[in-house]
Every structure is written in C-alpha cells, then in structure tokens.
Enzyme design. Structure first.
Site, PDB file in Angstrom:
ATOM      1  N   ARG A 164       1.039  -1.172   0.267  1.00  0.00           N
ATOM      2  CA  ARG A 164      -0.001   0.059  -0.091  1.00  0.00           C
ATOM      3  C   ARG A 164       0.947   1.232   0.169  1.00  0.00           C
ATOM      4  O   ARG A 164       1.966   1.193   0.493  1.00  0.00           O
ATOM      5  CB  ARG A 164      -0.769  -0.115   1.275  1.00  0.00           C
ATOM      6  CG  ARG A 164      -1.827  -1.120   1.253  1.00  0.00           C
ATOM      7  CD  ARG A 164      -2.538  -1.236   2.614  1.00  0.00           C
ATOM      8  NE  ARG A 164      -3.419  -2.347   2.783  1.00  0.00           N
ATOM      9  CZ  ARG A 164      -3.060  -3.561   3.272  1.00  0.00           C
ATOM     10  NH1 ARG A 164      -2.015  -3.745   3.929  1.00  0.00           N
ATOM     11  NH2 ARG A 164      -3.805  -4.274   3.591  1.00  0.00           N
ATOM     12  N   LYS A 190      -2.366  -2.573   8.017  1.00  0.00           N
ATOM     13  CA  LYS A 190      -3.497  -2.112   8.849  1.00  0.00           C
ATOM     14  C   LYS A 190      -3.199  -2.569  10.209  1.00  0.00           C
ATOM     15  O   LYS A 190      -2.995  -3.909  10.391  1.00  0.00           O
ATOM     16  CB  LYS A 190      -4.705  -2.433   8.259  1.00  0.00           C
ATOM     17  CG  LYS A 190      -4.781  -1.731   6.909  1.00  0.00           C
ATOM     18  CD  LYS A 190      -6.297  -2.146   6.167  1.00  0.00           C
ATOM     19  CE  LYS A 190      -6.659  -1.611   5.044  1.00  0.00           C
ATOM     20  NZ  LYS A 190      -7.890  -1.919   4.425  1.00  0.00           N
ATOM     21  N   HIS A 264      -3.029   2.376  -5.773  1.00  0.00           N
ATOM     22  CA  HIS A 264      -3.570   0.910  -5.755  1.00  0.00           C
ATOM     23  C   HIS A 264      -3.423   0.184  -7.039  1.00  0.00           C
ATOM     24  O   HIS A 264      -3.758  -1.024  -7.135  1.00  0.00           O
ATOM     25  CB  HIS A 264      -5.107   0.955  -5.061  1.00  0.00           C
ATOM     26  CG  HIS A 264      -5.205  -0.012  -4.007  1.00  0.00           C
ATOM     27  ND1 HIS A 264      -4.384   0.272  -2.729  1.00  0.00           N
ATOM     28  CD2 HIS A 264      -6.164  -1.056  -3.773  1.00  0.00           C
ATOM     29  CE1 HIS A 264      -4.940  -0.600  -1.868  1.00  0.00           C
ATOM     30  NE2 HIS A 264      -5.973  -1.441  -2.450  1.00  0.00           N
ATOM     31  N   ARG A 267      -0.686  -2.179  -6.863  1.00  0.00           N
ATOM     32  CA  ARG A 267      -0.942  -3.261  -5.994  1.00  0.00           C
ATOM     33  C   ARG A 267      -1.840  -4.300  -6.847  1.00  0.00           C
ATOM     34  O   ARG A 267      -1.455  -5.346  -6.654  1.00  0.00           O
ATOM     35  CB  ARG A 267      -1.713  -2.614  -4.826  1.00  0.00           C
ATOM     36  CG  ARG A 267      -2.023  -3.769  -3.664  1.00  0.00           C
ATOM     37  CD  ARG A 267      -2.450  -2.903  -2.327  1.00  0.00           C
ATOM     38  NE  ARG A 267      -3.094  -3.682  -1.284  1.00  0.00           N
ATOM     39  CZ  ARG A 267      -2.531  -4.416  -0.492  1.00  0.00           C
ATOM     40  NH1 ARG A 267      -0.975  -4.744  -0.457  1.00  0.00           N
ATOM     41  NH2 ARG A 267      -3.231  -5.120   0.420  1.00  0.00           N
ATOM     42  N   HIS A 290      -3.471  -9.499   3.124  1.00  0.00           N
ATOM     43  CA  HIS A 290      -4.790  -9.571   3.610  1.00  0.00           C
ATOM     44  C   HIS A 290      -4.951 -10.442   4.678  1.00  0.00           C
ATOM     45  O   HIS A 290      -4.494 -11.488   4.838  1.00  0.00           O
ATOM     46  CB  HIS A 290      -5.447  -9.989   2.219  1.00  0.00           C
ATOM     47  CG  HIS A 290      -5.586  -9.304   1.094  1.00  0.00           C
ATOM     48  ND1 HIS A 290      -5.753  -9.710  -0.224  1.00  0.00           N
ATOM     49  CD2 HIS A 290      -5.698  -7.788   1.055  1.00  0.00           C
ATOM     50  CE1 HIS A 290      -5.831  -8.753  -0.989  1.00  0.00           C
ATOM     51  NE2 HIS A 290      -5.717  -7.561  -0.245  1.00  0.00           N
ATOM     52  N   TYR A 299      -8.712 -11.387  -7.366  1.00  0.00           N
ATOM     53  CA  TYR A 299      -7.660 -11.214  -8.417  1.00  0.00           C
ATOM     54  C   TYR A 299      -7.641 -12.538  -9.234  1.00  0.00           C
ATOM     55  O   TYR A 299      -7.225 -12.494 -10.266  1.00  0.00           O
ATOM     56  CB  TYR A 299      -6.356 -11.059  -7.942  1.00  0.00           C
ATOM     57  CG  TYR A 299      -6.284  -9.849  -7.054  1.00  0.00           C
ATOM     58  CD1 TYR A 299      -6.262  -8.657  -7.628  1.00  0.00           C
ATOM     59  CD2 TYR A 299      -6.066  -9.892  -5.706  1.00  0.00           C
ATOM     60  CE1 TYR A 299      -6.121  -7.531  -6.810  1.00  0.00           C
ATOM     61  CE2 TYR A 299      -6.041  -8.586  -5.019  1.00  0.00           C
ATOM     62  CZ  TYR A 299      -5.992  -7.123  -5.587  1.00  0.00           C
ATOM     63  OH  TYR A 299      -5.930  -6.467  -4.977  1.00  0.00           O
TER      64      TYR A 299
END
Length: 320
Positions: A164, A190, A264, A267, A290, A299
C-alpha cells in the site's frame, strides 16, 4: 425527512463514540485517517439518532439503524447521499460501535446485528499490463537530479512488493534489506501488522541507486529523518506527493486513462501478474497482507476468453 434535534446528539452518545474511537486507537492501532473516517460516520449516525429523540445507546432499535442506512444512501437526513461502497464503510462503523457498547455493558443487545449494507457491484480491480508497467517505471526515472531516482525507486518498490502507498512512504531505512541474496522490505499494514515481503532485483537496484546517489542530497535540506523516501525539503514523502509522482509518470508514459492510475493500481497489478504467472493465491494473500483469502480471490477472476484458452490448452478432449 428527519431533521436534526436543535441541540445535536446527546452528550452520552458522543461520549460513548469517543470511548469506542479510543478503543480503536489504543487496542487495535487503527491509522489516524481510518479513525477520522469512523468519527465522521458516527457523528452522522448520532445526529440521526438525535433527530429520532434517542439520547442513550440503549434506546436505539433495529428500525432506527435501518432508517439510517436508507438515509445515507438517499441523502434523506439532509447530508450528501453516499455510494454503496461508502455506505458499507459507514455501516461497518455503526456495527463496530454497537458491538463495543454491548461488550461494555452499555446495552443489552446489538440493534445493528441484523442490518446489512446495500449490495455492491463486484468489479475486477484495474490492473496494468506488464508492458504498461514497464513504460510507467521508465517514465518515472526521466530527468536529472535526485528526484527522478527517487521516483523510479518509489514506483519500482510499490510494484515489486504490492505494498500500500502508506506502507511504502512509512518505510524507514532500517526496514530495508538490500542484500542481493535476500532483499526484502519490512512493511507495517493495517493495525500496524508487520510482514516481510521480498524485493525483486529491479526494485533493489533502483532503491540502492536512490539511497546512494540521491537520498543524501535530499536529506541535506532537512533535519534528519530515518524515512526512506524524502521530499525536496528533506522530510518524509507524503502519500499525496507519492500519488502525484505516480500520476505524472502515467501521463509521461502516455497510458490510457492516465488520470485513473493510482497507487492501488500497482498493488492490483502486482497481485494479478503474480497469479497469472502461477503463484498460489494464499502466497499472494500473505504478500498483500490480507487478513482473509476471500479478499485476495477477486484477483483470480478471469475473462471468458481466458477460460476458453486455458480449457482448450489443458483439457484432453477439448480439441479434435
């Protein structure tokens, strides 16, 4: 249309919102931007509750929550109508707050439990082709001086790691290992969750060139910072500035819809290209940071043409 009570949300509601935000900041380590978004969402929600005459969280009912979801989608509370994606984020904030209040004993149950956000259209992430990525990276390094070296290293690292933008601009020099045999970056995602991601040879060489030939010149203008990527004042590069670097490179490269290219995008391209190259989806999940493989599986969606090509090449009785 509901109208907000003249005195606004009750102090008790506002206090419980602040207690929840403190919990998110201290216990879960949420980023300042995420906390600010939650605060805006919950301020709108408590204003909605005030218009209904609710002064305590224990007074809130499921129909109150459902009415709020309708209001934010339609603008029925007098504020701007939100998209399905933004409404989903707002509903998540409401869910989290009510769960917190229930766990803290402020209410006997969670009136938001049965409320779901509106369905969102499933869209494939926008990914660049490998040729477009190469053109983008080449365009970032055009020109003389330290800035082009920095810009090339920044975008090479974004694409090489799938990080990110906040993770890359947050890198300190000590977070990088540039040994050719084990090049890697330590990223903080995160909730400050840490992961170590390999760095490819092209990115390693670009970052090494930047650190040796460009960063010292940029750092001379500042007061000393451990940040890897610096602006021309010798300070840590901001997310907004990094976004501008990418946008300018996309324009220079002549990419279609260059103004839609975002950090993004790289990414998404990283994940799409890895999976197309045969990488296991769970490996890609770990690289992206994730929490759930479900997030990564978007994806793996492919076009009907690709399905037919793979079927024709792989099935023993596909072709006569």
């Amino acid at each position: 249309m509901a109208t907000q009570a003249p005195d606004g949300p009750a102090p008790a509601l506002l206090g419980e919102v602040e207690a929840y935000l403190d919990h998110l900041a201290v216990e879960r380590g949420l980023a300042a931007n995420t906390l600010a978004a939650y605060r805006r969402d919950l301020r709108r929600y408590t204003s909605h509750l005030a218009a209904l005459g609710r002064t305590r969280v224990a007074d809130v009912t499921e129909p109150d929550v459902r009415a709020f979801v309708t209001a934010v989608r339609t603008g029925g509370d007098g504020a701007a109508a939100l998209s399905a994606a933004s409404t989903a984020r707002t509903v998540a904030a409401v869910h989290g707050w009510h769960r917190f209040c229930a766990l803290e004993g402020l209410t006997a149950d969670d009136p938001s439990r049965g409320v779901r956000p509106p369905a969102q259209a499933k869209r494939l992430p926008k990914a660049l082709s490998t040729d477009d990525v190469e053109r983008l990276l080449a365009a970032a390094g055009l020109g003389d001086g330290p800035v082009p070296l920095r810009d090339r290293a920044l975008l090479e690292l974004l694409y090489s790691t799938g990080a990110r933008i906040s993770e890359v601009v947050g890198l300190d020099v000590d977070d990088l290992e540039l040994d050719p045999a084990a090049a890697a970056a330590r990223l903080f995602g995160k909730g400050r969750k840490e992961r170590v991601v390999p760095v490819g040879s092209f990115a390693r060489e670009a970052v090494d060139a930047y650190l040796v030939r460009a960063r010292p010149a940029l750092a001379a203008a500042g007061r000393g910072t451990p940040a890897v990527f610096l602006n021309t004042r010798g300070e840590r590069l901001s997310r907004q500035s990094a976004w501008a670097v990418l946008r300018l490179a996309a324009q220079r490269a002549g990419l279609a819809r260059a103004d839609d290219v975002s950090p993004h995008t790289l990414r998404h391209s990283f994940a799409t290209h890895l999976l197309a190259g045969g990488a296991d989806v769970r490996v890609v999940q770990e690289l992206l940071g994730h929490a759930s493989v479900t997030t990564t599986q978007i994806y793996t969606q492919v076009t009907p043409d690709t399905l037919r090509e793979v079927y024709a090449a792989a099935h023993p009785r596909a072709l006569g």
